[in-house]
Design an enzyme around this catalytic site. Structure first.
Site, mmCIF file in Angstrom:
data_model
loop_
_atom_site.group_PDB
_atom_site.id
_atom_site.type_symbol
_atom_site.label_atom_id
_atom_site.label_comp_id
_atom_site.label_asym_id
_atom_site.label_seq_id
_atom_site.Cartn_x
_atom_site.Cartn_y
_atom_site.Cartn_z
ATOM 1 N N SER A 132 0.695 -1.342 -0.050
ATOM 2 C CA SER A 132 0.065 0.038 -0.094
ATOM 3 C C SER A 132 0.793 1.060 0.116
ATOM 4 C CB SER A 132 -0.883 0.065 1.379
ATOM 5 O OG SER A 132 -0.105 0.011 2.363
ATOM 6 N N THR A 168 -3.550 4.255 3.805
ATOM 7 C CA THR A 168 -2.285 5.399 3.717
ATOM 8 C C THR A 168 -1.379 5.231 4.934
ATOM 9 O OG1 THR A 168 -3.571 6.595 2.048
ATOM 10 C CG2 THR A 168 -1.969 7.694 3.538
ATOM 11 N N THR A 212 1.444 6.923 0.210
ATOM 12 C CA THR A 212 0.760 6.062 -0.172
ATOM 13 C C THR A 212 0.788 5.836 -1.428
ATOM 14 O OG1 THR A 212 -2.009 5.328 -0.231
ATOM 15 C CG2 THR A 212 -1.262 7.617 -0.970
ATOM 16 N N ARG A 250 -5.685 8.775 -11.262
ATOM 17 C CA ARG A 250 -6.365 9.455 -9.937
ATOM 18 C C ARG A 250 -5.677 9.618 -8.893
ATOM 19 N NH1 ARG A 250 -6.602 7.383 -4.271
ATOM 20 N NH2 ARG A 250 -8.590 8.008 -3.504
ATOM 21 N N THR A 268 -6.640 8.739 6.583
ATOM 22 C CA THR A 268 -6.256 7.485 5.714
ATOM 23 C C THR A 268 -7.951 7.035 5.349
ATOM 24 O OG1 THR A 268 -5.571 5.398 5.884
ATOM 25 C CG2 THR A 268 -6.535 5.870 7.897
#
Length: 332
Positions: A90, A192, A210, A220, A243
């Site tokens: 992640s 995140t 992230t 995005r 997050t």
């Protein structure tokens, strides 16, 4: 609980900025602090707090602080640990890719002076938090994006790295068989790492890094690198970071809101709860996505709160590196 168990809405709608009326003022029942008289009894600094169970990251940040380092150094070094963790999928190396198979990274950093640097849609660089700091300190800009950010990183000595690990590639190939985008709360998909630190001088800094929403549309960008949404620091007051589903954090400018609520006299816990309340008040489908916040004030008092169960934080303070399950709104 694994730190990756966070999820978001199925739609990638147009982003807007809209701060709503306080749910507390409207009479909506949300304030856990008021209901249970919860208080954060721990204060003092140096200290560091981060989203999720990231003890190695907070330990590295704490090491910097205990050796007399600044809060901005602690943030960078702490975030770098997680960026290099290929198992996390992640943040940084091993992050889950977008729909086209590209690992794209977002990060920002903010220091005690209110200076800010960010990178968005960065590829092939393991440590976006460090590139963001270079943007802050070595350029006249605050945000660099895409190929421009990548070229800047190379010019500053960063090495090109293939961020797509075999594990993440296999996960992406499995996803492509259906290409369905039907997220479920607290199923592994996206999260995140946000971190806040106070050094021995009482100065506050923060960072956020992230790989963004797994299998997102190409291009995005979420809340993480956007100041006031994914992160905000005011050294006179405190700091906050977020997050979860970035689209919803962006629409309420959540981190800035939390710091302003603390400026008005709310505790970090109360401020986090109200920021979550703003989202709930304005978004009827809040049961379909997750958002969590952490905050710290100038005293070193902390707060954290989420929409749903499953959000964890790590705090290193008073020589203790501990994980805490966050309270949450949706008790079903």
């Amino acid at each position: 609980m694994k730190r990756r168990k966070f999820i978001q809405n199925a739609s990638l709608s147009t982003l807007g900025i809209a701060v709503g009326t306080s749910v507390f003022a409207s009479g909506m029942k949300t304030s856990i602090s008021e209901e249970k008289n919860l208080k954060n009894e721990t204060s003092g600094f140096p200290m560091v707090i981060a989203t999720w169970n990231v003890n190695d990251s907070t330990a590295e940040a704490w090491r910097v602080l205990k050796e007399g380092g600044t809060s901005i150094d602690a943030i960078e070094k702490g975030c770098m640990i997680e960026e290099a963790n290929a198992e996390g999928q992640s943040v940084g190396l091993g992050g889950l890719p977008d729909r086209d198979g590209n690992v794209t990274l977002d990060a920002c950093i903010m220091n005690k002076e209110g200076d800010y640097g960010a990178v968005v849609y960065l590829q092939n660089i393991m440590h976006p938090i460090s590139v963001a700091r270079k943007v802050m300190e070595d350029t006249p800009h605050v945000i660099l994006a895409g190929k421009g950010a990548e070229q800047f990183a190379y010019s500053e000595g960063f090495k090109k790295v293939d961020l797509l690990t075999e594990k993440s590639k296999k996960a992406w190939e499995a996803w492509k068989k259906t290409s369905q985008y039907k997220p479920i709360i607290n199923i592994e998909n996206h999260d995140t790492i946000g971190m806040l630190a106070i050094d021995e001088n009482g100065d506050i800094s923060g960072g956020c890094t992230t790989s963004g929403l797994a299998y997102k549309m190409a291009g995005r960008v979420g809340d993480s690198p956007i100041i006031g949404s994914g992160l905000f620091i005011d050294n006179e007051i405190g700091g906050a970071t977020a997050t979860g589903l970035g689209e919803e954090v962006l629409k309420t400018v959540g981190s800035f809101l939390i710091v302003e609520l603390m400026r008005q006299g709310k505790t970090p816990q109360q401020a986090c709860e109200e920021a979550i309340g703003r989202i709930i008040k304005k978004t009827p489908n809040f049961k379909d996505f997750q958002v969590g916040y952490i905050a710290v004030n100038k005293k070193g008092e902390t707060g954290y709160y989420a929409i749903h169960d499953g959000f964890w934080v790590t705090k290193y303070q008073n020589d203790k590196n501990e994980n805490f399950a966050s309270d949450f709104y949706d008790k079903k």
